[in-house]
Motif scaffolding. Sequence first.
Motif, PDB file in Angstrom:
ATOM      1  N   ARG A  64      37.000  -6.495  61.659  1.00  0.00           N
ATOM      2  CA  ARG A  64      35.653  -6.888  62.046  1.00  0.00           C
ATOM      3  C   ARG A  64      35.467  -6.601  63.533  1.00  0.00           C
ATOM      4  O   ARG A  64      36.431  -6.571  64.295  1.00  0.00           O
ATOM      5  CB  ARG A  64      35.413  -8.378  61.772  1.00  0.00           C
ATOM      6  N   HIS A  83      31.444 -13.427  68.866  1.00  0.00           N
ATOM      7  CA  HIS A  83      30.700 -13.123  67.648  1.00  0.00           C
ATOM      8  C   HIS A  83      31.501 -12.095  66.873  1.00  0.00           C
ATOM      9  O   HIS A  83      31.921 -11.076  67.430  1.00  0.00           O
ATOM     10  CB  HIS A  83      29.304 -12.565  67.975  1.00  0.00           C
ATOM     11  N   LEU A  85      31.365  -9.498  63.684  1.00  0.00           N
ATOM     12  CA  LEU A  85      30.446  -8.803  62.784  1.00  0.00           C
ATOM     13  C   LEU A  85      31.250  -7.975  61.795  1.00  0.00           C
ATOM     14  O   LEU A  85      32.169  -7.244  62.196  1.00  0.00           O
ATOM     15  CB  LEU A  85      29.519  -7.868  63.560  1.00  0.00           C
ATOM     16  N   ARG A 137      22.030  -6.893  62.954  1.00  0.00           N
ATOM     17  CA  ARG A 137      23.248  -7.685  62.760  1.00  0.00           C
ATOM     18  C   ARG A 137      23.448  -8.701  63.893  1.00  0.00           C
ATOM     19  O   ARG A 137      24.083  -9.722  63.704  1.00  0.00           O
ATOM     20  CB  ARG A 137      24.476  -6.786  62.657  1.00  0.00           C
ATOM     21  N   LEU A 138      22.910  -8.401  65.074  1.00  0.00           N
ATOM     22  CA  LEU A 138      23.020  -9.316  66.208  1.00  0.00           C
ATOM     23  C   LEU A 138      21.904 -10.359  66.245  1.00  0.00           C
ATOM     24  O   LEU A 138      21.948 -11.274  67.071  1.00  0.00           O
ATOM     25  CB  LEU A 138      23.023  -8.532  67.523  1.00  0.00           C
TER      26      LEU A 138
END
Length: 163
Positions: A64, A83, A85, A137-138
């Motif tokens: 990830r 974070h 993703l 995605r952010l």
Amino acid sequence: MSDAKATQFLKSVLIDEDSLAAASRDQEQERQVAIFDLLDGNYFEPVESAGGPYDLKLSLVENRLALDITGAAPESGFEERRHLLSLSPFRGVIKDYFMICDSYYSAIRNSSPQQIEALDMGRRGLHNEGSNLLRERLEGKVKTDLDTARRLFTLICALHWRG
């Protein structure tokens, strides 16, 4: 522009060396240009942050993408955040992007200007697609503008060159 908005930017970007593999000369150049351009001008606003600037470290953690963000100004009150993703949504566009980049770099050496231009248009289109996907995605984590997302997408690709 408010003072908080004026401080919403990346001051430094580091790519975890353990997450990188050897890159071609063209790939290494693209990575260095992306970092230079990113630091030259960017908009990067973590959600619920009073202001930056920020330091960013990109790495791969258990397949990830990890974005480790720290506040460069201690008085901002911004604590370190990570974070993670999933890279799964990016796989198709990154694969296509690599294919067209390979064709583009070959064309630069051997093809007509019209062929190079056509490949470059395709390359930019895929780059925009990846950048827009990154912004999606952010969402709810970090706000960026398109130029910042484009440069970050280039760096995500640098992490993906490992294969």
